[in-house]
Design a protein around this motif. Sequence first.
Motif, PDB file in Angstrom:
ATOM      1  N   LYS A   1     109.369-119.514  -4.796  1.00  0.00           N
ATOM      2  CA  LYS A   1     109.750-119.934  -6.146  1.00  0.00           C
ATOM      3  C   LYS A   1     108.520-120.487  -6.868  1.00  0.00           C
ATOM      4  CE  LYS A   1     113.345-122.332  -8.669  1.00  0.00           C
ATOM      5  NZ  LYS A   1     114.590-123.084  -8.618  1.00  0.00           N
TER       6      LYS A   1
ATOM      7  N   ILE B   1     111.914-112.320 -12.418  1.00  0.00           N
ATOM      8  CA  ILE B   1     112.059-113.369 -13.431  1.00  0.00           C
ATOM      9  C   ILE B   1     113.506-113.365 -13.907  1.00  0.00           C
ATOM     10  CG2 ILE B   1     111.309-114.127 -15.730  1.00  0.00           C
ATOM     11  CD1 ILE B   1     108.740-112.358 -15.205  1.00  0.00           C
TER      12      ILE B   1
ATOM     13  N   VAL C   1     104.827-121.075 -17.483  1.00  0.00           N
ATOM     14  CA  VAL C   1     105.224-120.660 -18.828  1.00  0.00           C
ATOM     15  C   VAL C   1     104.541-121.445 -19.928  1.00  0.00           C
ATOM     16  CG1 VAL C   1     107.207-120.338 -20.345  1.00  0.00           C
ATOM     17  CG2 VAL C   1     107.402-119.820 -17.918  1.00  0.00           C
TER      18      VAL C   1
ATOM     19  N   TRP D   1     113.703-119.080 -19.973  1.00  0.00           N
ATOM     20  CA  TRP D   1     113.332-118.846 -18.576  1.00  0.00           C
ATOM     21  C   TRP D   1     114.226-119.662 -17.639  1.00  0.00           C
ATOM     22  CZ3 TRP D   1     108.925-116.036 -16.727  1.00  0.00           C
ATOM     23  CH2 TRP D   1     108.157-115.442 -17.746  1.00  0.00           C
ATOM     24  N   LYS D   2     114.888-119.005 -16.700  1.00  0.00           N
ATOM     25  CA  LYS D   2     115.704-119.739 -15.719  1.00  0.00           C
ATOM     26  C   LYS D   2     114.893-120.008 -14.451  1.00  0.00           C
ATOM     27  CE  LYS D   2     120.533-118.549 -16.664  1.00  0.00           C
ATOM     28  NZ  LYS D   2     121.626-117.679 -16.198  1.00  0.00           N
ATOM     29  N   ASN D   3     114.400-118.967 -13.828  1.00  0.00           N
ATOM     30  CA  ASN D   3     113.531-119.166 -12.666  1.00  0.00           C
ATOM     31  C   ASN D   3     112.692-117.925 -12.427  1.00  0.00           C
ATOM     32  OD1 ASN D   3     115.161-117.335 -11.139  1.00  0.00           O
ATOM     33  ND2 ASN D   3     116.580-119.004 -10.711  1.00  0.00           N
ATOM     34  N   CYS D   4     111.789-118.044 -11.479  1.00  0.00           N
ATOM     35  CA  CYS D   4     110.835-116.971 -11.251  1.00  0.00           C
ATOM     36  C   CYS D   4     110.409-117.005  -9.781  1.00  0.00           C
ATOM     37  CB  CYS D   4     109.642-117.214 -12.173  1.00  0.00           C
ATOM     38  SG  CYS D   4     108.378-115.980 -12.054  1.00  0.00           S
TER      39      CYS D   4
ATOM     40  N   ASP E   1     106.647-122.570 -10.061  1.00  0.00           N
ATOM     41  CA  ASP E   1     106.861-123.705 -10.949  1.00  0.00           C
ATOM     42  C   ASP E   1     106.785-123.206 -12.396  1.00  0.00           C
ATOM     43  OD1 ASP E   1     106.657-125.878 -12.566  1.00  0.00           O
ATOM     44  OD2 ASP E   1     105.225-126.965 -11.315  1.00  0.00           O
ATOM     45  N   LEU E   2     107.933-123.142 -13.038  1.00  0.00           N
ATOM     46  CA  LEU E   2     107.980-122.581 -14.390  1.00  0.00           C
ATOM     47  C   LEU E   2     107.160-123.376 -15.396  1.00  0.00           C
ATOM     48  CD1 LEU E   2     111.629-121.417 -15.059  1.00  0.00           C
ATOM     49  CD2 LEU E   2     109.613-120.043 -14.644  1.00  0.00           C
ATOM     50  N   GLU E   3     107.185-124.703 -15.245  1.00  0.00           N
ATOM     51  CA  GLU E   3     106.441-125.530 -16.210  1.00  0.00           C
ATOM     52  C   GLU E   3     104.991-125.130 -16.250  1.00  0.00           C
ATOM     53  OE1 GLU E   3     107.060-129.596 -16.630  1.00  0.00           O
ATOM     54  OE2 GLU E   3     109.020-129.038 -17.409  1.00  0.00           O
TER      55      GLU E   3
ATOM     56  N   VAL F   1     103.902-112.921 -18.205  1.00  0.00           N
ATOM     57  CA  VAL F   1     104.555-114.087 -18.827  1.00  0.00           C
ATOM     58  C   VAL F   1     104.411-114.012 -20.345  1.00  0.00           C
ATOM     59  CG1 VAL F   1     104.395-116.607 -19.109  1.00  0.00           C
ATOM     60  CG2 VAL F   1     104.310-115.592 -16.813  1.00  0.00           C
TER      61      VAL F   1
END
Length: 201
Positions: free
Chosen positions: A191, A14, A198, A177-180, A193-195, A161
């Motif tokens: 990769k 993360i 999170v 949060w930048k990426n995960c 999807d953060l939306e 999370v």
Amino acid sequence: AASTKFVEAVDVAIRLNINPKYNDQQLRATVALPKGTGNEVVVAVLCDASKEAEAKEAGAAFAGGEDLIEEIAGGMMDFDKLVATPDMMPKVAKLGRVLGPKGLMPNPKAGTVSPNVSEAVTALKAGAVEYRAEKGGIVHLAFGKSDFSVDDLMENLNAIVQSVNANKPPGAKGIYWKNCYLSTTMGPSIKLDLEQLVTKE
């Protein structure tokens, strides 16, 4: 029958918008993974004689006071986690040279310095893992094995999370949060999807 197929660890990396160089942007915490890590955790406990039986009953492989400190000082490292009661910490200090480089030094933030040894041992055996943001603001931890079900992995990932959000450093500004990315020991990273990840509370 033992299968020769290697069961890989599943890791998450993360990337957070924090710089751990600054005290108010450091992240270090422990998360209890509801489905465990898939690893057998060997716990040693440094405590006085009155708590040794309690530690063993909770599942500690080793429990002791000065004698165990001497064994560890002499190179006995047959454990994954070391718990100490607060009263033992002054004596544990001399083990810093052997424990420090291996990340095994008991620490209250990691849940490994505790007056309640059975609770500490149970949590570690059940899959409590410590994590910290390294330079670049990256948190990297294994949260299961490739033979876990998707639901179990998701449950563990959601716990991570929530923990990362709950322990957001006071100095974190803007988007946290930048990426995960997810990966297995030998596999490619994926990769996420953060939306979706999170915002799901």
